[in-house]
Design a protein around this motif. Structure first.
Motif, PDB file in Angstrom:
ATOM      1  N   VAL A 162     -60.994  48.503 -33.280  1.00 39.79           N
ATOM      2  CA  VAL A 162     -61.700  47.352 -33.856  1.00 39.79           C
ATOM      3  C   VAL A 162     -61.677  46.183 -32.878  1.00 39.79           C
ATOM      4  N   GLN A 163     -60.549  45.953 -32.237  1.00 41.59           N
ATOM      5  CA  GLN A 163     -60.453  44.858 -31.272  1.00 41.59           C
ATOM      6  C   GLN A 163     -61.384  45.108 -30.091  1.00 41.59           C
ATOM      7  N   SER A 164     -61.453  46.326 -29.611  1.00 41.19           N
ATOM      8  CA  SER A 164     -62.341  46.657 -28.497  1.00 41.19           C
ATOM      9  C   SER A 164     -63.790  46.398 -28.873  1.00 41.19           C
ATOM     10  N   HIS A 165     -64.160  46.767 -30.087  1.00 38.81           N
ATOM     11  CA  HIS A 165     -65.534  46.533 -30.528  1.00 38.81           C
ATOM     12  C   HIS A 165     -65.815  45.045 -30.653  1.00 38.81           C
ATOM     13  N   ASP A 166     -64.830  44.273 -31.124  1.00 35.76           N
ATOM     14  CA  ASP A 166     -64.995  42.823 -31.238  1.00 35.76           C
ATOM     15  C   ASP A 166     -65.233  42.212 -29.864  1.00 35.76           C
ATOM     16  N   LEU A 167     -64.507  42.688 -28.864  1.00 36.79           N
ATOM     17  CA  LEU A 167     -64.696  42.177 -27.509  1.00 36.79           C
ATOM     18  C   LEU A 167     -66.075  42.538 -26.982  1.00 36.79           C
ATOM     19  N   GLU A 168     -66.594  43.720 -27.351  1.00 42.04           N
ATOM     20  CA  GLU A 168     -67.944  44.101 -26.961  1.00 42.04           C
ATOM     21  C   GLU A 168     -68.953  43.138 -27.571  1.00 42.04           C
ATOM     22  N   LEU A 169     -68.755  42.734 -28.822  1.00 43.13           N
ATOM     23  CA  LEU A 169     -69.663  41.800 -29.475  1.00 43.13           C
ATOM     24  C   LEU A 169     -69.676  40.457 -28.756  1.00 43.13           C
ATOM     25  N   GLY A 170     -68.553  40.100 -28.167  1.00 44.68           N
ATOM     26  CA  GLY A 170     -68.456  38.833 -27.458  1.00 44.68           C
ATOM     27  C   GLY A 170     -69.099  38.862 -26.093  1.00 44.68           C
ATOM     28  N   ASN A 171     -69.580  40.000 -25.660  1.00 39.22           N
ATOM     29  CA  ASN A 171     -70.179  40.131 -24.332  1.00 39.22           C
ATOM     30  C   ASN A 171     -71.621  39.625 -24.384  1.00 39.22           C
ATOM     31  N   LEU A 172     -71.828  38.400 -23.955  1.00 42.26           N
ATOM     32  CA  LEU A 172     -73.161  37.798 -24.000  1.00 42.26           C
ATOM     33  C   LEU A 172     -73.865  37.859 -22.657  1.00 42.26           C
ATOM     34  N   ILE A 173     -73.364  38.631 -21.718  1.00 42.83           N
ATOM     35  CA  ILE A 173     -73.988  38.768 -20.402  1.00 42.83           C
ATOM     36  C   ILE A 173     -75.276  39.595 -20.505  1.00 42.83           C
ATOM     37  N   PHE A 202     -78.719  41.296 -22.536  1.00 41.83           N
ATOM     38  CA  PHE A 202     -79.799  40.776 -23.371  1.00 41.83           C
ATOM     39  C   PHE A 202     -79.792  41.407 -24.767  1.00 41.83           C
ATOM     40  N   ARG A 203     -78.796  42.226 -25.056  1.00 40.17           N
ATOM     41  CA  ARG A 203     -78.704  42.873 -26.365  1.00 40.17           C
ATOM     42  C   ARG A 203     -78.629  41.850 -27.488  1.00 40.17           C
ATOM     43  N   HIS A 204     -78.040  40.684 -27.204  1.00 38.15           N
ATOM     44  CA  HIS A 204     -77.860  39.707 -28.275  1.00 38.15           C
ATOM     45  C   HIS A 204     -79.168  39.067 -28.726  1.00 38.15           C
ATOM     46  N   PHE A 205     -80.271  39.322 -28.020  1.00 36.28           N
ATOM     47  CA  PHE A 205     -81.572  38.819 -28.444  1.00 36.28           C
ATOM     48  C   PHE A 205     -82.229  39.738 -29.474  1.00 36.28           C
ATOM     49  N   ASP A 206     -81.732  40.936 -29.610  1.00 37.94           N
ATOM     50  CA  ASP A 206     -82.287  41.907 -30.537  1.00 37.94           C
ATOM     51  C   ASP A 206     -81.510  41.813 -31.853  1.00 37.94           C
ATOM     52  N   ASP A 207     -82.140  41.166 -32.866  1.00 38.50           N
ATOM     53  CA  ASP A 207     -81.457  40.939 -34.147  1.00 38.50           C
ATOM     54  C   ASP A 207     -80.989  42.227 -34.798  1.00 38.50           C
ATOM     55  N   GLU A 208     -81.763  43.282 -34.680  1.00 37.59           N
ATOM     56  CA  GLU A 208     -81.394  44.554 -35.292  1.00 37.59           C
ATOM     57  C   GLU A 208     -80.117  45.109 -34.661  1.00 37.59           C
ATOM     58  N   VAL A 209     -80.010  45.028 -33.339  1.00 41.64           N
ATOM     59  CA  VAL A 209     -78.811  45.506 -32.645  1.00 41.64           C
ATOM     60  C   VAL A 209     -77.612  44.644 -33.008  1.00 41.64           C
ATOM     61  N   VAL A 210     -77.811  43.327 -33.061  1.00 39.49           N
ATOM     62  CA  VAL A 210     -76.718  42.406 -33.400  1.00 39.49           C
ATOM     63  C   VAL A 210     -76.220  42.686 -34.822  1.00 39.49           C
ATOM     64  N   ASP A 211     -77.165  42.850 -35.760  1.00 40.56           N
ATOM     65  CA  ASP A 211     -76.764  43.136 -37.145  1.00 40.56           C
ATOM     66  C   ASP A 211     -76.014  44.461 -37.233  1.00 40.56           C
ATOM     67  N   GLU A 213     -70.937  47.290 -38.009  1.00 44.92           N
ATOM     68  CA  GLU A 213     -69.954  48.259 -37.522  1.00 44.92           C
ATOM     69  C   GLU A 213     -68.576  47.608 -37.392  1.00 44.92           C
ATOM     70  N   TYR A 214     -68.541  46.385 -36.858  1.00 45.95           N
ATOM     71  CA  TYR A 214     -67.274  45.660 -36.740  1.00 45.95           C
ATOM     72  C   TYR A 214     -66.679  45.416 -38.124  1.00 45.95           C
ATOM     73  N   GLN A 215     -67.520  44.987 -39.086  1.00 50.57           N
ATOM     74  CA  GLN A 215     -67.026  44.718 -40.435  1.00 50.57           C
ATOM     75  C   GLN A 215     -66.485  45.976 -41.092  1.00 50.57           C
ATOM     76  N   ARG A 216     -67.157  47.112 -40.886  1.00 49.51           N
ATOM     77  CA  ARG A 216     -66.639  48.376 -41.428  1.00 49.51           C
ATOM     78  C   ARG A 216     -65.263  48.680 -40.849  1.00 49.51           C
ATOM     79  N   GLY A 217     -65.089  48.458 -39.554  1.00 49.01           N
ATOM     80  CA  GLY A 217     -63.793  48.685 -38.921  1.00 49.01           C
ATOM     81  C   GLY A 217     -62.732  47.759 -39.488  1.00 49.01           C
ATOM     82  N   LEU A 218     -63.087  46.488 -39.687  1.00 51.32           N
ATOM     83  CA  LEU A 218     -62.144  45.530 -40.252  1.00 51.32           C
ATOM     84  C   LEU A 218     -61.798  45.907 -41.694  1.00 51.32           C
TER      85      LEU A 218
END
Length: 111
Positions: free
Chosen positions: A50-61, A63-72, A77-82
């Motif tokens: 879960v921590q590894s996935h959280d760190l992946e979410l924090g990776n804003l380098i 362009f994935r964060h511009f895709d709302d579907e991918v972000v959601d 997935e992170y919430q399911r892990g938590l």
């Protein structure tokens, strides 16, 4: 196998650290669990995942964060892990830990 007491905090920096020693810090929420070495290892693995996935979410380098579907999808997935972490903490938790988790509504009362 005999269970031992451990303390788990969900601080993003040290989430996967399970300690046999309680940290005396009023700012830190620790969950006391009773676990066998096998249960402790399984929880550590889950926390690390879960921590590894959280760190992946924090990776804003990227362009994935511009895709709302991918972000959601990533957030879900992170919430399911938590949720899995809280379920395991509840399962292994002492009565005090179970009460803390119920208070923050992180466990399904139907269980």
């Amino acid at each position: 196998m005999e269970k031992e007491l451990y303390y788990v905090n969900l601080n993003p920096i040290s989430m996967d650290a399970i300690s046999p020693i309680k940290v005396d810090d009023g700012q830190l929420i620790e969950y006391e669990i009773a676990a066998t070495p096998t249960e402790k290892k399984a929880l550590e693995d889950l926390l690390h995942e879960v921590q590894s996935h959280d760190l992946e979410l924090g990776n804003l380098i990227t362009f994935r964060h511009f895709d709302d579907e991918v972000v959601d999808e990533d957030r879900n997935e992170y919430q399911r892990g938590l949720n899995d972490v809280y379920e395991e903490l509840y399962r292994l938790g002492t009565p005090e830990t179970k009460e803390k988790i119920k208070e923050i509504h992180m466990i399904n009362d139907d269980q």
